[in-house]
Design a protein around this motif. Structure first.
Motif, short mmCIF file in Angstrom:
data_model
loop_
_atom_site.label_atom_id
_atom_site.label_comp_id
_atom_site.label_asym_id
_atom_site.label_seq_id
_atom_site.Cartn_x
_atom_site.Cartn_y
_atom_site.Cartn_z
N GLU A 257 4.01 7.94 -7.30
CA GLU A 257 3.53 9.30 -7.56
C GLU A 257 4.64 10.32 -7.31
O GLU A 257 4.83 11.26 -8.09
CB GLU A 257 2.32 9.61 -6.69
N ARG A 258 5.39 10.13 -6.22
CA ARG A 258 6.49 11.06 -5.93
C ARG A 258 7.54 11.04 -7.03
O ARG A 258 8.03 12.10 -7.46
CB ARG A 258 7.15 10.70 -4.60
N ALA B 207 2.03 3.01 -4.42
CA ALA B 207 1.39 4.05 -5.23
C ALA B 207 1.91 5.44 -4.86
O ALA B 207 2.15 6.28 -5.75
CB ALA B 207 -0.13 4.00 -5.05
N GLU B 208 2.12 5.69 -3.58
CA GLU B 208 2.63 7.00 -3.15
C GLU B 208 4.06 7.22 -3.64
O GLU B 208 4.40 8.32 -4.10
CB GLU B 208 2.59 7.11 -1.63
N ASP C 205 0.81 -1.22 0.00
CA ASP C 205 0.00 0.00 0.00
C ASP C 205 0.84 1.27 0.00
O ASP C 205 0.30 2.37 -0.10
CB ASP C 205 -0.99 0.01 1.17
N GLU C 206 2.16 1.15 0.08
CA GLU C 206 3.04 2.31 0.00
C GLU C 206 3.52 2.58 -1.43
O GLU C 206 4.04 3.66 -1.72
CB GLU C 206 4.26 2.12 0.89
#
Length: 258
Positions: free
Chosen positions: A120-121, A116-117, A113-114
């Motif tokens: 994006e960064r 995607a973030e 779950d980490e």
């Protein structure tokens, strides 16, 4: 901080694909910069990336980025024209927008779950798309310790584009052997009901059906297998890449189901 495991030539399959798939974008860029994010305890992958990319785009510069300051200090003696090392992480501490970010074996230790973030960064740091360019490329994936088996996702500023499976064909018993090298976004989705599980099942079936071609060598068996697979899956490349022990598929076909 990653374990830092690295070996010379470990990322050769990924680098070879990047050079073929993204070389034109690097050549078009006014100041092409490639990032080797999390290069590990030794700088070999950054040194090799510079050499390989320059065969396609001679003006490319490479910056190795590591979260461990000691690894940066140890890499500094390997700096040369076009190659630098910096301390940092997902913020990518360089001026401007990179044309390429390669993050190999970095996200394996993160939770699913980490991902995607982080994507994006990193995508936000890429060179943007313009009328003449699709923009920068983020290549994120995983391989074994000596680079025989590798799976990666390619992402543009707009999001994920493709998934590539690459292997040394002589070491392969069946295509689903690559499942252990799926990137973090997909590795826990290799279960019934998920697209990547169905894809690998179909890949194995096509490989079994192509067994008669093994008498001509593993490469010919692989090519026949991918020909069969392409009838039902959106394969994005052609025989010139299949001969290398690769196959690239549209991300949308393998994306996790919510």
């Amino acid at each position: 901080m990653t374990r830092g495991t690295t070996n010379p030539n470990r990322l050769r399959r990924m680098d070879r694909w990047i050079t073929a798939a993204h070389g034109a974008e690097l050549r078009r860029a006014a100041h092409p910069v490639a990032i080797d994010l999390g290069y590990g305890a030794a700088p070999w992958t950054a040194v090799e990336l510079l050499r390989r990319l320059r065969t396609a785009a001679p003006r490319t510069r490479v910056v190795g980025v590591e979260i461990d300051p000691a690894r940066v200090v140890a890499a500094r003696p390997y700096e040369r024209e076009g190659l630098r090392f910096r301390h940092g992480g997902f913020e990518v501490p360089v001026e401007g927008r990179p044309t390429l970010i390669r993050a190999a074996n970095v996200l394996r230790q993160y939770d699913e779950d980490e991902v995607a973030e982080v994507w994006e960064r990193l995508r936000a740091r890429l060179a943007p798309a313009t009328g003449a360019s699709r923009g920068g490329l983020l290549v994120e994936g995983t391989c074994d310790e000596i680079g025989r088996r590798h799976v990666w996702v390619a992402l543009g500023p707009e999001g994920p584009r493709t998934v590539t499976f690459a292997t040394r064909l002589g070491s392969l018993e069946r295509p689903s052997d690559l499942a252990e090298r799926l990137p973090k976004a997909l590795i826990h989705r290799n279960v019934p009901g998920e697209a990547v599980h169905t894809f690998l099942r179909d890949f194995d079936r096509a490989w079994a059906a192509a067994a008669p071609y093994a008498s001509y060598g593993a490469r010919q068996r692989w090519i026949r297998t991918v020909h069969t697979l392409a009838a039902d899956w959106p394969v994005r490349d052609g025989v010139s890449r299949w001969r290398q022990g690769e196959v690239t598929v549209a991300w949308e076909a393998l994306a996790p189901r919510c």
